[in-house]
Design an enzyme around this catalytic site. Structure first.
Site, PDB file in Angstrom:
ATOM      1  N   ASP A 112       5.037 -27.035  36.389  1.00  0.00           N
ATOM      2  CA  ASP A 112       4.495 -26.887  37.736  1.00  0.00           C
ATOM      3  C   ASP A 112       5.558 -27.120  38.807  1.00  0.00           C
ATOM      4  O   ASP A 112       5.546 -26.472  39.858  1.00  0.00           O
ATOM      5  CB  ASP A 112       3.337 -27.851  37.948  1.00  0.00           C
ATOM      6  N   CYS A 171       2.547 -31.938  29.715  1.00  0.00           N
ATOM      7  CA  CYS A 171       2.478 -31.643  31.147  1.00  0.00           C
ATOM      8  C   CYS A 171       1.165 -31.012  31.583  1.00  0.00           C
ATOM      9  O   CYS A 171       0.294 -30.713  30.781  1.00  0.00           O
ATOM     10  CB  CYS A 171       3.696 -30.826  31.561  1.00  0.00           C
ATOM     11  N   ASP A 172       1.102 -30.731  32.862  1.00  0.00           N
ATOM     12  CA  ASP A 172      -0.104 -30.598  33.662  1.00  0.00           C
ATOM     13  C   ASP A 172      -1.275 -29.856  33.022  1.00  0.00           C
ATOM     14  O   ASP A 172      -2.338 -30.411  32.821  1.00  0.00           O
ATOM     15  CB  ASP A 172       0.260 -29.919  34.986  1.00  0.00           C
ATOM     16  N   LYS A 173      -1.125 -28.575  32.740  1.00  0.00           N
ATOM     17  CA  LYS A 173      -2.257 -27.787  32.250  1.00  0.00           C
ATOM     18  C   LYS A 173      -2.285 -27.728  30.723  1.00  0.00           C
ATOM     19  O   LYS A 173      -3.248 -27.263  30.124  1.00  0.00           O
ATOM     20  CB  LYS A 173      -2.191 -26.350  32.794  1.00  0.00           C
ATOM     21  N   CYS A 195       7.170 -36.310  34.781  1.00  0.00           N
ATOM     22  CA  CYS A 195       7.661 -36.923  36.030  1.00  0.00           C
ATOM     23  C   CYS A 195       7.120 -38.339  36.210  1.00  0.00           C
ATOM     24  O   CYS A 195       5.974 -38.625  35.883  1.00  0.00           O
ATOM     25  CB  CYS A 195       7.306 -36.036  37.205  1.00  0.00           C
ATOM     26  N   GLU A 201      -1.017 -25.178  43.496  1.00  0.00           N
ATOM     27  CA  GLU A 201      -0.818 -26.512  44.060  1.00  0.00           C
ATOM     28  C   GLU A 201      -0.034 -26.403  45.362  1.00  0.00           C
ATOM     29  O   GLU A 201       0.847 -25.564  45.506  1.00  0.00           O
ATOM     30  CB  GLU A 201      -0.060 -27.406  43.078  1.00  0.00           C
ATOM     31  N   SER A 239      -0.883 -31.223  44.038  1.00  0.00           N
ATOM     32  CA  SER A 239      -0.211 -31.910  42.937  1.00  0.00           C
ATOM     33  C   SER A 239      -0.645 -33.360  42.899  1.00  0.00           C
ATOM     34  O   SER A 239      -1.081 -33.931  43.904  1.00  0.00           O
ATOM     35  CB  SER A 239       1.304 -31.836  43.149  1.00  0.00           C
TER      36      SER A 239
END
Length: 552
Positions: free
Chosen positions: A78, A119-121, A192, A440, A466
């Site tokens: 992202d 990570c995110d998704k 992160c 985002e 985010s």
């Protein structure tokens, strides 16, 4: 065993021939087949260390008497996709990850799954697949990144890069300093360093009971993560033996625990999309109102970046998710987990080594949880805000609307210093359907912080933010503009009223005026008319339902 479908009987001789071709022995045909789905890629810092973890998972599966089969799944970073057309693909990739996992596991009749993610998704996509398939499965999140250092000052991705862009525009730092900071911000493999979406979902996954105790915060670069990877490989064999499947773990009560952890930590608003989507695959419904109910009764007991000053490594050294669960025990349901221990047992065995990083219920950072759900004339079906990252002075705010038909125009105005204090920036046509993909808005929100407007300007969107967002930024407004929601009727100069403590978001415009606008309203034409995003826009549902795809 489910895998007997492809390895037993005279009719399956051709399938056995192909399995032998992979190096499988006759003896191994008697063992469970375990799929190891890995999202390793050189493109994402959170995933570059997965090859190492794969080795330890493999050792664990073999030691437990299983046969591991590795297969790959895609991943999008992202942070790299942010601020341009690439971000349209991030949320839609969640559905692809779930579908691809289903395809491989079902076509090859696997007996169990280890899902290596970070990570995110990618993490929610894998959890969705686990719930959908309902075969024994464990999630292994690859772990947070270490904090960086710039001239002895700690650095993290969002503050040290996105927000630094705004500081550069303000003339606070030079271009050389900006580049030096960027070079120090992300010093290792891992997700992160703050409580952004990746690490929030890792903690949620552990609290949900779908990863081993301590997995959510164990650092990507540490030997402890390798040990957890090995134990994950061993544990999947126990789950297969006992036929413990995800839906036996992911109950409504377990989802309530996961939401409570999210609120107690002050996590990313993106969980408001992902948790309902995972529950949907488990054939459960989690309305937005439930999130707010849990937030109101769950104090925020951690203060992690972006809203606070602690890093994920601080949470790890304080005792990790088990220590958070321990503090919250009286608020949690006692549920089964993939550890084969109950939630309360994990609480009892945990220790808290730092009562400032992870506080008690009697001494919270905030009396309520990190996320609030707002309803009102501007968001009849709800909107979400990370209230833990909002200054007290902005919890109630009135301002005149400035309309932006998409993120790019808004970012340009912020960087050009055209946005004035007292403004409510409204970025619309960025929802699941209108975006498509709910881009985002971190580039915009971080720029607002960088130019010093986060305590005088609000931002409202039918898109999303985010986990690194700070300030009064309200997203997931539903219905979205593309679906005819009230956000599509707002005009420049309209008064918008935000009241986070009372959970309201209203457009102060006479209903007769809105009725005229409603008759004249025309949705924006689709941004994409071919390819995956065009198909996605036709099938995706509203943000308040998790932005899942229609079944028909």
């Amino acid at each position: 065993m489910k895998s007997d479908t492809i390895k037993r009987g005279f009719k399956m001789a051709p399938a056995r021939a192909l399995l032998y071709a992979t190096g499988i022995t006759q003896k191994q045909l008697d063992q469970p087949f375990i799929g190891v789905a890995t999202s390793f890629t050189d493109l994402i810092p959170g995933h570059i260390g997965m090859k190492d973890l794969e080795r330890f998972v493999e050792r664990g599966i073999c030691a437990g008497g299983g046969v591991p089969f590795f297969f790959g799944l895609p991943g999008i970073c992202d942070g790299i996709a942010m601020g341009h057309q690439g971000m349209h693909y991030s949320l839609p990739s969640r559905e692809l990850i779930a579908d691809l996992t289903e395809c491989v596991a079902s076509a090859h009749c696997l007996d169990g799954l280890v899902l290596i993610t970070n990570c995110d998704k990618i993490t929610p996509g894998m959890l969705m697949a686990a719930a959908r398939l309902d075969i024994p499965a464990i999630i292994l999140t690859a772990g947070p990144m270490m904090s960086g250092r710039y001239k002895t000052q700690p650095t993290s991705f969002v503050r040290s890069t996105f927000e630094a862009v705004g500081r550069f525009v303000e003339g606070e730092i030079s271009e050389d300093e900006l580049e030096d900071i960027a070079g120090c911000a992300c010093p290792s493999a891992g997700s992160c360093q703050g409580l952004y979406t990746a690490n929030t979902m890792a903690c949620v996954t552990e609290a949900l009971g779908m990863s081993l105790a301590g997995c959510g915060t164990a650092l990507a670069v540490g030997s402890r993560k390798r040990q957890i990877a090995y134990d994950t490989g061993r544990q999947i064999m126990r789950l297969v033996e006992k036929d413990i499947t995800p839906r036996k773990i992911m109950t409504k009560e377990a989802f309530e625990n996961a939401i409570a952890i999210d609120m107690a930590l002050g996590g990313s608003t993106n969980t408001m999309l992902h948790i309902p989507a995972i529950a949907h695959e488990a054939e459960l419904e989690l309305p937005l109102a439930l999130f707010d109910d849990i937030s109101r009764r769950t104090p925020q007991i951690a203060n992690i970046r972006p809203g606070g000053e602690h890093f994920m490594e601080d949470v790890e050294y304080a005792g990790g998710v088990p220590a958070v669960l321990k503090s919250l025990k009286t608020l949690l349901n006692d549920c089964p987990t993939v550890t084969l221990k109950s939630t309360h047992t994990i609480c009892d065995e945990a220790e808290n080594y730092n009562s400032d990083v992870i506080r008690s219920l009697a001494d919270p950072y905030r009396k309520e949880g990190g996320i609030a759900v707002l309803f009102g004339s501007l968001a009849p079906d709800g909107a979400v805000v990370k209230q833990s990252a909002v200054n007290d002075s902005m919890m109630m705010f009135k301002g005149k609307a400035k309309i932006y038909e998409g993120e790019d125009l808004a970012l340009a105005d912020v960087l050009a210093k055209k946005v004035k204090p007292g403004t409510v920036m409204i970025i619309r046509n960025e929802g699941p359907k209108g975006g498509p993909g709910m881009r985002e808005m971190l580039a915009v929100t971080a720029a607002l912080v960088g130019v010093g407007l986060s305590d005088s300007v609000a931002l409202i969107t039918d898109g999303r933010f985010s986990g690194g967002t700070r300030g009064p930024c309200i997203g997931h407004v539903a219905p979205e503009a593309a679906a005819g929601g009230p956000i599509g009727l707002v005009e420049d100069g309209d008064l918008v009223v935000i009241d986070i403590p009372n959970r309201t978001l209203d457009l102060d415009v006479n209903e007769s005026v809105l009725a005229v606008r409603r008759k004249e309203f025309q949705p924006q034409p689709p941004r994409f008319t071919k390819g995956y995003l065009a198909r996605y826009a036709r099938q995706v549902t509203s943000a308040n339902t998790g932005a899942v795809l229609k079944s028909e």
